[in-house]
Each structure stands twice: as C-alpha cells, then as structure tokens.
Write an enzyme that holds these catalytic residues in place. Structure first.
Site, short mmCIF file in Angstrom:
data_model
loop_
_atom_site.label_atom_id
_atom_site.label_comp_id
_atom_site.label_asym_id
_atom_site.label_seq_id
_atom_site.Cartn_x
_atom_site.Cartn_y
_atom_site.Cartn_z
N GLY A 61 3.03 -1.11 4.26
CA GLY A 61 3.04 0.32 3.95
C GLY A 61 4.45 0.79 3.64
O GLY A 61 4.97 0.58 2.54
N GLY A 62 5.10 1.39 4.62
CA GLY A 62 6.41 2.00 4.42
C GLY A 62 7.42 1.13 3.70
O GLY A 62 8.11 1.59 2.77
N SER B 76 3.78 -2.04 10.37
CA SER B 76 5.24 -2.11 10.57
C SER B 76 5.82 -3.47 10.23
O SER B 76 6.74 -3.96 10.90
CB SER B 76 5.60 -1.69 12.01
OG SER B 76 5.19 -0.36 12.24
N GLU C 211 -5.06 -4.85 10.58
CA GLU C 211 -4.05 -3.82 10.77
C GLU C 211 -4.32 -3.08 12.08
O GLU C 211 -5.13 -2.14 12.10
CB GLU C 211 -4.08 -2.83 9.61
CG GLU C 211 -3.80 -3.45 8.27
CD GLU C 211 -3.26 -2.43 7.27
OE1 GLU C 211 -2.20 -2.68 6.73
OE2 GLU C 211 -3.91 -1.38 7.07
N ASN D 73 0.87 -1.18 0.00
CA ASN D 73 0.00 0.00 0.00
C ASN D 73 0.91 1.23 0.00
O ASN D 73 1.49 1.57 1.02
CB ASN D 73 -0.90 -0.03 1.25
CG ASN D 73 -1.76 1.21 1.38
OD1 ASN D 73 -1.80 2.04 0.46
ND2 ASN D 73 -2.45 1.34 2.50
N TRP D 74 1.00 1.86 -1.15
CA TRP D 74 1.93 3.00 -1.28
C TRP D 74 1.37 4.25 -0.61
O TRP D 74 2.06 5.25 -0.49
CB TRP D 74 2.22 3.28 -2.75
CG TRP D 74 2.95 2.18 -3.47
CD1 TRP D 74 3.32 0.95 -2.97
CD2 TRP D 74 3.42 2.19 -4.83
NE1 TRP D 74 3.97 0.22 -3.92
CE2 TRP D 74 4.06 0.95 -5.08
CE3 TRP D 74 3.37 3.13 -5.86
CZ2 TRP D 74 4.63 0.63 -6.32
CZ3 TRP D 74 3.94 2.82 -7.10
CH2 TRP D 74 4.57 1.58 -7.31
N LYS D 75 0.11 4.23 -0.23
CA LYS D 75 -0.55 5.40 0.37
C LYS D 75 -0.35 6.63 -0.52
O LYS D 75 -0.34 6.49 -1.74
CB LYS D 75 -0.05 5.60 1.81
CG LYS D 75 -0.19 4.30 2.62
CD LYS D 75 0.02 4.47 4.09
CE LYS D 75 -0.15 3.12 4.78
NZ LYS D 75 -0.04 3.19 6.23
N GLY E 173 2.81 2.34 10.80
CA GLY E 173 3.77 3.44 10.65
C GLY E 173 4.48 3.83 11.94
O GLY E 173 5.14 4.86 12.00
N GLU F 137 -6.73 4.61 8.00
CA GLU F 137 -6.49 6.04 7.72
C GLU F 137 -7.74 6.68 7.11
O GLU F 137 -8.02 7.85 7.35
CB GLU F 137 -5.26 6.20 6.81
CG GLU F 137 -3.98 5.94 7.60
CD GLU F 137 -2.83 5.37 6.79
OE1 GLU F 137 -2.87 5.42 5.55
OE2 GLU F 137 -1.89 4.85 7.42
N HIS G 158 -9.47 1.11 5.03
CA HIS G 158 -8.19 1.32 5.70
C HIS G 158 -8.40 2.25 6.90
O HIS G 158 -9.20 3.19 6.83
CB HIS G 158 -7.17 1.92 4.73
CG HIS G 158 -5.78 1.86 5.27
ND1 HIS G 158 -5.31 2.77 6.19
CD2 HIS G 158 -4.78 0.98 5.06
CE1 HIS G 158 -4.07 2.44 6.52
NE2 HIS G 158 -3.72 1.36 5.85
P1 13P Z 1 3.19 0.41 7.67
O1 13P Z 1 3.73 -0.87 7.07
O2 13P Z 1 3.91 1.64 7.17
O3 13P Z 1 3.11 0.33 9.15
O4 13P Z 1 1.69 0.57 7.13
C1 13P Z 1 0.83 -0.50 7.21
C2 13P Z 1 -0.41 -0.17 6.45
O5 13P Z 1 -1.16 0.69 6.85
C3 13P Z 1 -0.65 -0.88 5.21
O6 13P Z 1 -1.93 -0.62 4.73
#
Ligand code: 13P
Length: 251
Positions: A235-236, A214, A168, A9-11, A174, A98, A96
């Site tokens: 994510g990251g 993470s 999640e 997920n590149w956000k 993050g 977020e 998600h």
């Molecule tokens: P991180 O891997 O950056 O913690 O993000 C997880 C995430 O929200 C994937 O959708």
C-alpha cells in the site's frame, strides 16, 4: 509455476497526473528489478487508461482495485469486469479488507465478482486476513479459512489456477506494524494447505500467495525469504517509486 509478484495498491491516492508520473518513474527505474519478479500497479479506476498507456511497453502489469458483482446494466457507479479487461487490466484486487470493513463487502458479493473476473480473463488478487481482535482471540486461522472456503471453494481447479491470494492482516495495514516473518509464514503455509486439501497439491504449490501490511524496503527481504511468501501487496510504500522498486528488488 508459482510466480513472484510485487503489486502496488495505490488505494484512493494520487491525481491522474500524479499517477502517470509515478508510473513513468517506475518504468524508467525498473531495470534494477530481477526479471522473474512480476510488477503490478493498481491505481484508481479513473487512472487506469492513462497509467495503462504509461506502462504499455514495460513489463509492469495493470490491475484494478475492485469490480462489480454484475456483468452489466443498471448499476449506477459500478465498473464491470469486462470494462476492465477491455482497457488492458490483467488483474483485479477483490475482497480487500477496506472494502469488507467500510463498504459491506461479503463472501456473497465476492463469489460473483471472482467468477466475472475469471470469465473476462482477469486474474483476481483475492485478499484475506483477520482483525486484531480475531488474532488476539486465537481465531485467525478459522477466519482466513472461512474467507477462502466461502469464496474460492466453488471454483474448479482450472479456475483456481488463475487466483492470486493476498494475506493482509488488518492490524498490519497502514499501521506500521508488520506481521513477524514467523506469523506470516505460518499463515501462508496454512493457506497453501487449505488450498491443497481442496484442490490438490499441484494447484496449491503453483498458487502465488502475497503478504500485505506495512511491507517496506526494510522488511521485504526477510518476508520474501519465507518459503510460502511469494511476494507482496504493497500500500503506502507503493506510492514512492524508489520504495516500490526497492521492495521488488529485494526479492
Ligand atoms: P500498507 O502497505 O499501507 O500497510 O497497505 C497494505 C495494503 O492494504 C495493500 O493492499
């Protein structure tokens, strides 16, 4: 059959040019990833066509990060599930944390989003997970159960067969703090039981349940070794080709 999926997920990161470069790097190096691990990338909307082109002849699948709760029409700024399907998306991330936290997404809007995604042949990656305060209050099972009941329990068993779930925990996203293997396995097993109680053992056994929060090359192997963890939503670490491939490889 339950599939192994490692999804990035590149956000809201990378320009289109950077995203295409990242996708090309993944394609060039994914030979090291076991054949039974399905890799998925979810770039921002405006990248989808170009990134889709970059991964076209590879085994990497394309996902969006959201879709509209309406099929089409006067909904300025929204992107319909049919539009995503039309440019080759196979998946769409929905719910998600977020989007729940910052954009007021609720079960009421997620129900039509899931239905529209399915009607257009997209596989939803439906995200659930509790906040830190909810876990500290011992309420995490109830929170996750409600997120599943309110959004997925109206589906038919056939439709449920196309859903991927991502657990999640919000406190792990993050933050660098990862759920322990025991914490993650415990709630993944609970999610699978919740699905089994409603849709039957076969649908639950076949359901792919991803862990997100993470997840990185150093902890992916242990997490993916848990019996009810079928991969990750990253994510990251998905923004660096070497890390994302290392995570997929560790499966
Ligand atoms: P991180 O891997 O950056 O913690 O993000 C997880 C995430 O929200 C994937 O959708």
């Amino acid at each position: 059959m339950r599939r192994k999926i490692v999804a990035g997920n590149w956000k809201m990161n990378t320009t289109v040019a950077e995203g295409v470069a990242l996708a090309k790097e993944l394609v060039a190096n994914m030979g090291e990833v076991p054949a039974d691990v399905n890799m998925v990338v979810a770039p921002p909307f405006v990248h989808l066509t170009s990134v889709g082109e970059a991964i076209r002849d590879s085994k990497i699948a394309l996902s969006a990060q959201n879709c509209a709760d309406q099929p089409k029409g006067a909904f300025t700024g929204e992107v319909a599930a049919a539009m995503l399907a039309g440019i080759g998306c196979q998946y769409v991330i929905l719910g998600h944390s977020e989007r729940r936290q910052y954009y007021g997404e609720t079960s009421a809007t997620l129900v039509p989003k899931i239905k529209l995604a399915l009607e257009n042949g997209l596989q939803p990656i439906y995200c659930v997970g509790e906040m830190l305060s909810e876990r500290e209050a011992g309420n995490h099972f109830n929170v996750v159960k409600a997120q599943i009941e309110e959004v997925l329990f109206g589906l038919t068993a056939e439709q449920m067969g196309h859903i991927v779930i991502a657990y999640e925990p919000v406190w792990a996203i993050g933050t660098g703090v990862t759920a322990t293997n025991e914490q993650a396995q415990e709630i993944h097993a609970f999610i699978r039981k919740t699905i089994a109680d409603k849709f039957g053992a076969r649908i639950a056994d076949d359901c792919t349940i991803l862990y997100g929060g993470s997840c990185k090359p150093s902890n992916a192997k242990e997490l993916f070794a848990c019996p009810d963890i079928d991969g990750g939503l990253i994510g990251g670490a998905s923004l660096k080709a070497a890390d994302f491939i290392a995570i997929a490889q560790s499966y």
